[in-house]
Scaffold this motif. Structure first.
Motif, PDB file in Angstrom:
ATOM      1  N   ASP A 289       0.814  -1.218   0.000  1.00  0.00           N
ATOM      2  CA  ASP A 289       0.000   0.000   0.000  1.00  0.00           C
ATOM      3  C   ASP A 289       0.846   1.267   0.000  1.00  0.00           C
ATOM      4  OD1 ASP A 289       0.883  -0.662   2.561  1.00  0.00           O
ATOM      5  OD2 ASP A 289      -0.771   0.400   3.540  1.00  0.00           O
ATOM      6  N   GLN A 292       2.811   1.486  -4.395  1.00  0.00           N
ATOM      7  CA  GLN A 292       2.045   1.375  -5.632  1.00  0.00           C
ATOM      8  C   GLN A 292       2.757   2.088  -6.787  1.00  0.00           C
ATOM      9  OE1 GLN A 292      -1.101  -0.462  -6.126  1.00  0.00           O
ATOM     10  NE2 GLN A 292       0.032  -1.294  -4.379  1.00  0.00           N
ATOM     11  N   LYS A 415       3.254   6.327  -7.714  1.00  0.00           N
ATOM     12  CA  LYS A 415       2.138   6.725  -6.865  1.00  0.00           C
ATOM     13  C   LYS A 415       2.462   6.589  -5.387  1.00  0.00           C
ATOM     14  CE  LYS A 415      -2.805   5.771  -6.211  1.00  0.00           C
ATOM     15  NZ  LYS A 415      -3.942   4.920  -6.651  1.00  0.00           N
ATOM     16  N   TRP A 417       1.713   5.983  -2.161  1.00  0.00           N
ATOM     17  CA  TRP A 417       0.578   5.844  -1.244  1.00  0.00           C
ATOM     18  C   TRP A 417      -0.431   6.945  -1.520  1.00  0.00           C
ATOM     19  CZ3 TRP A 417       5.644   6.759   0.004  1.00  0.00           C
ATOM     20  CH2 TRP A 417       5.981   8.082   0.338  1.00  0.00           C
ATOM     21  N   THR A 418      -1.608   6.783  -0.967  1.00  0.00           N
ATOM     22  CA  THR A 418      -2.634   7.806  -1.130  1.00  0.00           C
ATOM     23  C   THR A 418      -2.943   8.431   0.210  1.00  0.00           C
ATOM     24  OG1 THR A 418      -4.347   6.124  -0.829  1.00  0.00           O
ATOM     25  CG2 THR A 418      -3.689   6.638  -3.078  1.00  0.00           C
TER      26      THR A 418
END
Length: 418
Positions: A289, A292, A415, A417-418
């Motif tokens: 996670d 990514q 990307k 993590w968000t």
């Protein structure tokens, strides 16, 4: 009949019974292979995965597998060139310690009387263990260790089917220059490598390939393997602000870098992991996670239903509880290649096995991995090894480069993590 006579006959009978099984065992005893791997310690997850892959390979050899018609030894039971003798693997735990790898190799050769060795995942351990094999004249199959220096020692008993650091460096350099040509800013590349044989040798090969393509490598950061804190290294990267970062790290370090980057809120536009830790199932479970879009290298794709890679992955998943990754697949491919050579030699005499490895010429359709074949040069390096680049999406890697092997386009920037 006098008791003394009866006792003499009984003794003779017991002696005869004792002799016959020994003769039988000499002809029918399993062919023993030694396999030193890290089964505990920081790289244990990878070592155990390779162990499980070799166990599946042993099953493929010892038992009929008609669903793998092109794989050498899969259709029959046992080593047909040795009258159907079975294969037995004696595993040893070197704990990621080169000194222990050396002593375990010596024990396997002198006490367990193995006819060949396969190992050791970490290049620093392969360095010491293979030196023992060379001294004793025992074939050594280095299925996973990719430090370029390993085949520069003039060894005659060392064989390596896997692609190596120079191959990976060329792949990363080509990938990045193609991205640059497509308009992505790739002016400065950072390299982070652990400081054992693997990281140092592979890192130097990557630098040479990148600079050869006109890319600037700055900074290059070497760190102590199995570090407990990489904050200083991540802060150095953050200050340098490179356009891409390549990590040459084992599992625990790869996990720690991802966690520290998240904590310090820094991520590069492009992140490439040099297999090893990034391919490990433990890495996926721990920090997928946070990673990514990470790009990684691989020589293994599960493939289409019915293909050798697909069938073998199914066997492995049933045995291990998870899919083959690049490291475990390379371990299996190398072990199967070693056993093919022993079978063709028709003998467990080390010199005959060595000669069979020297002449080995396996074709792509005889493999369960994406090499162009297995054929060694004078240094023992497979000249037909191949790799591709994959990208992490969710908890799976998908092939993205080169275009002919891609199943989906590469997605950049990284990307994380968000």
């Amino acid at each position: 009949m006098p008791n003394a006579t009866r006792r003499s006959i009984a003794r003779l009978g017991l002696a005869a019974l004792a002799v016959l099984p020994r003769r039988s065992r000499a002809a029918d005893a399993p062919v023993r292979i030694g396999a030193p791997y890290p089964l505990t310690g920081g790289a244990a997850s990878a070592g155990i995965s390779v162990k499980q892959a070799i166990e599946v390979a042993v099953d493929i050899i010892n038992n009929p597998h008609p669903d793998l018609p092109n794989l050498p030894l899969a259709r029959g039971a046992g080593l047909t060139g040795l009258g159907g003798r079975k294969v037995e693997v004696i595993f040893a735990d070197h704990q990621g310690n080169p000194a222990i790898a050396q002593s375990e190799a010596l024990r396997l050769i002198t006490q367990d009387k193995v006819v060949a060795l396969a190992g050791c995942y970490q290049s620093s351990c392969t360095l010491t263990a293979s030196a023992v094999a060379e001294r004793y004249g025992i074939p050594f199959m280095a299925s996973e260790s990719s430090a370029p220096s390993l085949t520069e020692r003039g060894f005659k008993w060392f064989f390596r089917p896997t692609p190596i650091g120079t191959d990976f460096g060329a792949a990363y350099a080509s990938f990045l220059t193609e991205r640059k040509a497509a308009g992505l800013k790739i002016d400065k590349v950072a390299l982070v490598n652990e400081n054992t044989e693997y990281g140092t040798s592979t890192g130097s090969a990557i630098v040479a390939a990148a600079t050869g393509k006109g890319l600037k490598v700055d900074p290059r950061i070497a760190y102590n393997a199995n570090s407990s804190d990489v904050s200083a290294q991540v802060l150095q990267l953050k200050g340098a602000a490179p356009d891409a970062v390549i990590f040459v790290s084992y599992t625990s370090d790869s996990i720690l870098f991802m966690k520290t980057m998240h904590t310090l809120n820094w991520k590069p536009p492009v992140l490439i992991g040099d297999d090893s830790g990034f391919s490990d199932d433990a890495f996926i479970e721990a920090v997928s996670d946070l990673a990514q879009g990470a790009v990684n290298r691989s020589s293994f794709e599960i493939g289409k239903p019915g293909s050798a890679s697909y069938v073998v992955n199914g066997l492995y998943q049933k045995h291990a509880g998870h899919a083959l990754d690049d490291t475990s697949a390379r371990g299996m491919a190398g072990f199967l290649a070693l056993m093919d050579a022993i079978n063709r030699a028709g003998s467990t005499v080390p010199a005959k096995i060595q000669a069979a490895l020297v002449s080995q010429d396996l074709k792509p359709e005889q493999l369960m991995i994406g090499y162009n074949g297995i054929k060694y040069d004078k240094k023992g390096q497979n000249t037909l090894a191949a790799t591709l680049l994959v990208q992490l999406e969710g908890k799976k890697y998908f092939a993205v480069w080169p275009d002919k092997a891609a199943v989906q386009p590469v997605a950049l920037p990284f990307k994380g993590w968000t």
